[in-house]
Scaffold this active site. Structure first.
Site, short mmCIF file in Angstrom:
data_model
loop_
_atom_site.label_atom_id
_atom_site.label_comp_id
_atom_site.label_asym_id
_atom_site.label_seq_id
_atom_site.Cartn_x
_atom_site.Cartn_y
_atom_site.Cartn_z
N LYS A 65 0.86 -1.18 0.00
CA LYS A 65 0.00 0.00 0.00
C LYS A 65 0.90 1.24 0.00
O LYS A 65 1.80 1.35 0.83
CB LYS A 65 -0.90 -0.02 1.24
CG LYS A 65 -1.93 1.09 1.30
CD LYS A 65 -2.79 0.95 2.55
CE LYS A 65 -3.82 2.06 2.63
NZ LYS A 65 -4.65 1.97 3.86
N HIS A 70 -0.07 4.52 0.35
CA HIS A 70 -0.65 5.74 0.93
C HIS A 70 -1.24 5.43 2.31
O HIS A 70 -1.40 4.26 2.68
CB HIS A 70 -1.76 6.29 0.02
CG HIS A 70 -2.92 5.34 -0.14
ND1 HIS A 70 -2.86 4.27 -1.01
CD2 HIS A 70 -4.13 5.28 0.47
CE1 HIS A 70 -4.01 3.60 -0.95
NE2 HIS A 70 -4.79 4.20 -0.06
#
Length: 228
Positions: free
Chosen positions: A104, A106
């Protein structure tokens, strides 16, 4: 055989997770049995499954660990339900974490880890459904060790799976779990082994599930693929 092991064997059959017949494995082998942890689909089944894992972890590793690591994807629910069960059964709060197939990029929880972020000083138990080749550990082990800030900072206490198929790993005469132990230096254990399944359902059982015909198929399979 411990009571919880016999109960777990019956539980796998009731949930139709352990089946006998003719199955083509991912490895290409033709097997007379198949185990699929994805068959646990209800809340009650998952809650009970967590208790069996918790009992096996306690039996094999005691309380000397802090974190349950479940490799994506099937290991994710296993880590969660077992962490809950361990707290209920033994009064010890353990953390859970899993890896992401894709990092991921963010948010506050960006990166390749979901849940608790393992750090130096942590003692980790890896939890999986079943292992035939040990390939998943080849992917998971470096991910865990990459979280260290110093060599040896994170200790992998061991690995626990639900079923030890007791067949030899690729290019080896020993089982996948034994191969993992030899290569990485930590014990790899199972709630039950196929030896114990056969004992419960055939040797000391009523031979309704493992019939004489299925037993012959199992014998032929292990003559070719059985671990020494």
């Amino acid at each position: 055989m411990e009571d919880y092991k016999k109960e777990f064997i019956d539980f796998m059959l009731e949930c139709k997770v352990l089946k006998f017949g003719s199955f083509t494995l991912k490895s290409g082998r033709q097997s007379p049995f198949f185990m699929n942890a994805g068959g646990y689909v209800t809340g009650g089944q998952l809650a009970q499954l967590g208790k069996y894992y918790a009992k096996a972890i306690h039996d094999n590793f005691g309380d000397d660990f802090d974190v349950l690591f479940g490799p994506a994807y099937k290991g994710i629910p296993l880590a969660v339900v077992t962490a809950v069960a361990y707290s209920e059964l033994y009064g010890k709060e353990v953390k859970y974490c899993c890896d992401r197939k894709e990092e991921k990029d963010h948010g506050a929880d960006k990166g390749g880890i979901l849940g608790y972020k393992i750090q130096d000083g942590d003692r980790v138990v890896i939890i999986e459904d079943v292992t035939t080749s040990g390939k998943s550990i080849e992917e998971v082990y470096p991910k865990i060790k990459a979280l260290e800030t110093k060599e040896g900072g994170i200790t992998i206490v061991g690995e626990i799976v639900s079923l030890d198929r007791r067949e030899k790993a690729p290019d080896s005469s020993i089982s996948a779990l034994e191969s993992i132990s030899q290569k990485y230096g930590f014990p790899a254990r199972a709630i039950v082994s196929m030896d114990e399944v056969i004992e419960a359902l055939y040797t000391k059982g009523n031979k309704e599930v493992i019939t004489e015909e299925i037993k012959k198929e199992l014998d032929l399979y292990y003559q070719q693929w059985g671990a020494k």
